[in-house]
Motif scaffolding. Structure first.
Motif, mmCIF file in Angstrom:
data_model
loop_
_atom_site.group_PDB
_atom_site.id
_atom_site.type_symbol
_atom_site.label_atom_id
_atom_site.label_comp_id
_atom_site.label_asym_id
_atom_site.label_seq_id
_atom_site.Cartn_x
_atom_site.Cartn_y
_atom_site.Cartn_z
ATOM 1 N N LYS B 63 0.846 -1.210 0.000
ATOM 2 C CA LYS B 63 0.000 0.000 0.000
ATOM 3 C C LYS B 63 0.872 1.248 0.000
ATOM 4 O O LYS B 63 0.636 2.223 0.731
ATOM 5 N N ASP B 64 1.880 1.189 -0.845
ATOM 6 C CA ASP B 64 2.868 2.256 -0.897
ATOM 7 C C ASP B 64 2.951 2.786 -2.318
ATOM 8 O O ASP B 64 3.424 2.095 -3.230
ATOM 9 N N GLY B 81 -2.920 5.785 -5.307
ATOM 10 C CA GLY B 81 -2.522 6.372 -4.018
ATOM 11 C C GLY B 81 -3.729 6.640 -3.135
ATOM 12 O O GLY B 81 -3.705 6.398 -1.916
ATOM 13 N N VAL B 82 -4.806 7.144 -3.744
ATOM 14 C CA VAL B 82 -6.031 7.387 -2.984
ATOM 15 C C VAL B 82 -6.612 6.074 -2.477
ATOM 16 O O VAL B 82 -7.084 5.975 -1.323
ATOM 17 N N TYR B 84 -4.967 3.404 -1.773
ATOM 18 C CA TYR B 84 -4.150 2.934 -0.649
ATOM 19 C C TYR B 84 -4.521 3.679 0.620
ATOM 20 O O TYR B 84 -4.593 3.119 1.720
ATOM 21 N N GLN B 85 -4.776 4.950 0.459
ATOM 22 C CA GLN B 85 -5.136 5.783 1.606
ATOM 23 C C GLN B 85 -6.465 5.310 2.210
ATOM 24 O O GLN B 85 -6.602 5.200 3.434
ATOM 25 N N LYS B 88 -5.958 1.906 3.913
ATOM 26 C CA LYS B 88 -5.318 2.033 5.225
ATOM 27 C C LYS B 88 -6.319 2.542 6.267
ATOM 28 O O LYS B 88 -6.189 2.266 7.467
ATOM 29 N N ALA B 89 -7.335 3.287 5.793
ATOM 30 C CA ALA B 89 -8.354 3.797 6.711
ATOM 31 C C ALA B 89 -9.415 2.761 7.031
ATOM 32 O O ALA B 89 -10.357 3.040 7.778
ATOM 33 N N ALA B 280 -11.469 9.695 5.126
ATOM 34 C CA ALA B 280 -10.004 9.647 5.197
ATOM 35 C C ALA B 280 -9.354 10.602 4.218
ATOM 36 O O ALA B 280 -8.167 10.942 4.333
ATOM 37 N N LEU B 281 -10.124 11.022 3.242
ATOM 38 C CA LEU B 281 -9.539 11.888 2.219
ATOM 39 C C LEU B 281 -9.810 13.367 2.467
ATOM 40 O O LEU B 281 -9.317 14.212 1.720
ATOM 41 N N ASN B 283 -9.736 16.958 3.266
ATOM 42 C CA ASN B 283 -8.686 17.937 3.500
ATOM 43 C C ASN B 283 -9.324 19.121 4.241
ATOM 44 O O ASN B 283 -9.965 19.957 3.638
ATOM 45 N N LYS B 321 -9.966 13.284 -4.521
ATOM 46 C CA LYS B 321 -9.762 14.359 -3.551
ATOM 47 C C LYS B 321 -11.097 14.777 -2.962
ATOM 48 O O LYS B 321 -12.108 14.834 -3.669
#
Lengths: 330, 325
Positions: B63-64, B81-82, B84-85, B88-89, B280-281, B283, B321
């Motif tokens: 997950k990198d 990438g999103v 993976y984010q 991870k959440a 988790a995303l 901002n 995003k």
């Protein structure tokens, strides 16, 4: 012209043919040519038309270290080499040399021209992180060499690859048809030489027959020459012909030594005294008409003229053994 | 004198004889045509695809996103990438499965850059096959997986030239297909913006992608009205990242990315809420406005027969995003 003379002439011609055949055989060119060219760049480009010129031949690339060769579409290979220090083989002018030229740098606008999107794609803003990590770094480091060659896997534009250490030989029949071959030194050092082995059809079919026929004719002439030097007749025939071939000697010159010898032989060794030498009368004796009066009972003289005639009459007879006449004739 | 002439004559004859032995250097020949004219052959595909999925699987496992970038690039890195984010959440379904087995691969025959290569994967569990697009920016770059989209249920891809020949990459304004790829993309974006009532709606065959988009728009509009707020979305494309590839029958497949921004704003002290998966995303701190940004990718088939309507055959809607402002 006798048969022996004809054979001698044929032998002479055969000798010439044999010598010509041997010279042609010794100087006959190899059945393949190996034109080559020295290199001073780390990259070499060989187009498909050059590969097609050497069916059944090979391409040998030499360098001081590892060498890797690739095949690619011509357009791709040329575009790749255009931004690098590369040499292209352009032709085979002679059987000894390959013509080479530096690869011309391509125009930067060449690739984007076909697509309107190409010119602006590097500025894509969707993923700045990705752009920063891939395209700029790749294009900047690839041109001067080592980084490009150090890639463990070959680039996507290459279809096949071959490698060697110091020397890389590629058999043209095993190379893909219609593709350009690009060779690159693994460490970025300049390659040193490239050569091609190209089969050539040598017009030498006449050499072997020339040698054979020349040899045969030369042997015929030699036999004729030997038969000329050797007399094959029998010994008796030789003697008879030798005797028969002797000619009659010419009369001896009056007053010469030969003439005196011949005279002495004719008189059986009795000395002849001429009339002038007569110590008693000093007269010249008169020759008699009849043979019976030739002897003078009182003086015992013999007429000189008669003696000479008697000697002359015997010229046709074989010379007596032990005389000098045979030597004179010889 | 006579002897010298004979020697010279014999020497000349000898030279002529020897010269007759040596053939001329072979004449230059025309370059024979390549047996495979495509930009990449199956041999190259067999290097590119496994390398891509090896990198992708390594990154998925860790997950990198830093493990991507060589064979996976462009928008795919951002999208992955999103995912993976989100994974991870706690979102176990965040990472999309992209099978590494290809049903078919379509390659370019062009000699210019950028070039694309398109693969149609096997169908993953519970989903339709994925249309993945690789891009080669220039001669010094390798192919990178930059986009993917699941096929629209019921859609079929047209027949394409084989990998030995390859497909022509069409200019977006080409007149070999009607309408042109550029016109199709512009019209479809207009349809997305205007909804089913758009004048462009009859020009396209029905597809589930726009139906879901319109359905979401309807829901969000209702939510905004409930909070005395407003909803708006902004849909755009980038022609610079749009590519067209000729089909075997003379039609075209158009690959185009879409950016969709949907903003929901409420008033009177209300606070917007989003799904737990998307939190988790976020901002910033959620207040009265939230904007979701999606990186979509759609594949439109323009039939060779102008009487047939262009149709979306693959599309994905990827959240990249969430802005709380």
């Amino acid at each position: 012209m006798t048969l022996r003379t004809t054979a001698l002439i044929a032998g002479a011609l055969g000798l010439l043919l044999l010598i010509g055949g041997l010279i042609a055989d010794a100087t006959r060119p190899a059945s393949f040519g190996t034109p080559h060219a020295a290199l001073d760049t780390p990259i070499l480009v060989i187009g498909p038309e050059l590969v097609a010129m050497a069916p059944g031949g090979s391409i040998t690339i030499e360098g001081d270290g590892g060498i890797v060769a690739y095949s690619a579409r011509t357009a791709d290979a040329e575009a790749w080499a255009a931004s690098r220090d590369a040499t292209q083989v352009t032709g085979v002018p002679t059987w000894d040399d390959l013509a080479t030229a530096p690869v011309a740098a391509s125009e930067p606008s060449a690739s984007p021209s076909a697509s309107a999107s190409a010119s602006t794609s590097p500025s894509a803003s969707a993923s700045p992180a990705a752009n920063a990590s891939s395209s700029p770094a790749a294009s900047a480091s690839a041109s001067p060499e080592p980084s490009a060659s150090a890639q463990p896997a070959i680039a996507d534009i290459w279809r096949d690859s071959w490698d060697g250490d110091g020397t890389l030989t590629l058999e043209t029949d095993k190379l893909p048809v219609g593709l350009t071959i690009v060779a690159e030194s693994a460490d970025g050092a300049p390659l040193t030489d490239v050569s091609m082995t190209i089969d050539r059809v040598v017009n030498d079919g006449w050499i072997a027959p020339l040698k054979w026929w020349g040899g045969i004719l030369a042997v015929v002439g030699l036999i004729a020459l030997i038969s000329l030097l050797i007399d094959h007749r029998g010994a008796g025939t030789k003697v008879e012909e030798a005797v028969a071939s002797r000619k009659t000697a010419a009369p001896a010159t009056p007053g010469s030594r030969r003439e005196r010898r011949e005279t002495a032989t004719a008189t059986g060794g009795i000395p002849i005294v001429t009339g002038e030498d007569d110590p008693t009368t000093g007269e010249v004796p008169v020759a008699e008409e009849h043979p019976a009066s030739r002897w003078a009972p009182t003086t015992g003289e013999i007429p000189v003229q008669d003696v000479q005639d008697a000697a002359g009459e015997g010229d046709d007879a074989p010379p007596a053994e032990g005389t000098d006449e045979g030597e004179d004739r010889a | 004198m006579r002897r010298n002439a004979a020697i010279i004559g014999a020497s000349a004859a000898g030279l002529l004889v020897l010269a007759g032995c040596t053939p001329a250097v072979p004449a230059a020949v025309d370059a024979p045509p390549a047996q495979e004219t495509s930009a990449v052959t199956q041999t190259q595909i067999d290097r590119i695809v496994p390398a891509t999925f090896a990198e992708l699987q390594a990154a998925d496992k860790a997950k990198d996103v830093e493990k991507l970038g060589t064979r996976v690039g462009g928008a795919a890195v951002r999208i992955r990438g999103v995912e993976y984010q989100l994974a991870k959440a706690g979102d176990k379904a965040a990472i999309e499965e992209i099978p590494s087995t290809m049903q078919a691969v379509y390659v370019s025959a062009d000699e210019t850059f950028p070039r694309i290569m398109v693969g149609v994967t096997a169908a993953p569990d519970g989903a339709t096959p994925v249309v993945a697009m690789w891009l080669q920016e220039d001669v010094n770059s390798d192919y990178q997986l930059v986009e993917w989209a699941h096929m629209v249920p019921g859609a079929t891809l047209p027949a394409m030239p084989g990998t030995a020949v390859g497909s022509a990459q069409l200019p977006l304004d080409t007149d070999t297909v009607t309408p042109s790829p550029k016109q199709v993309v512009e019209d479809y974006v207009q349809l997305l913006r205007e909804g089913n009532k758009s004048e462009k709606a009859p020009e396209f065959a029905k597809d589930t992608y726009r139906e879901r988009l319109f359905a979401a728009r309807k829901v969000l509009n209702a939510a905004a009205e409930k909070g005395d707020g407003s909803y708006s979305d902004f849909i755009d494309t980038r022609m610079s990242d749009t590519y067209a590839m000729a089909t075997a029958d003379g039609g075209a497949l158009v690959f185009t990315p879409l950016t969709v921004k949907s903003s929901l704003k409420v008033k009177n002290g209300a606070t917007v809420s989003i799904s737990d998966a998307d939190k988790a995303l976020v901002n910033g701190k959620l207040k009265d406005k939230v904007t979701h940004t999606y990186r979509d990718f759609i594949v439109i088939h323009i039939p060779a027969n102008a009487d047939e309507k262009p149709v979306v055959v693959a599309a994905d809607h990827h959240l990249i995003k969430v802005e709380a402002k």
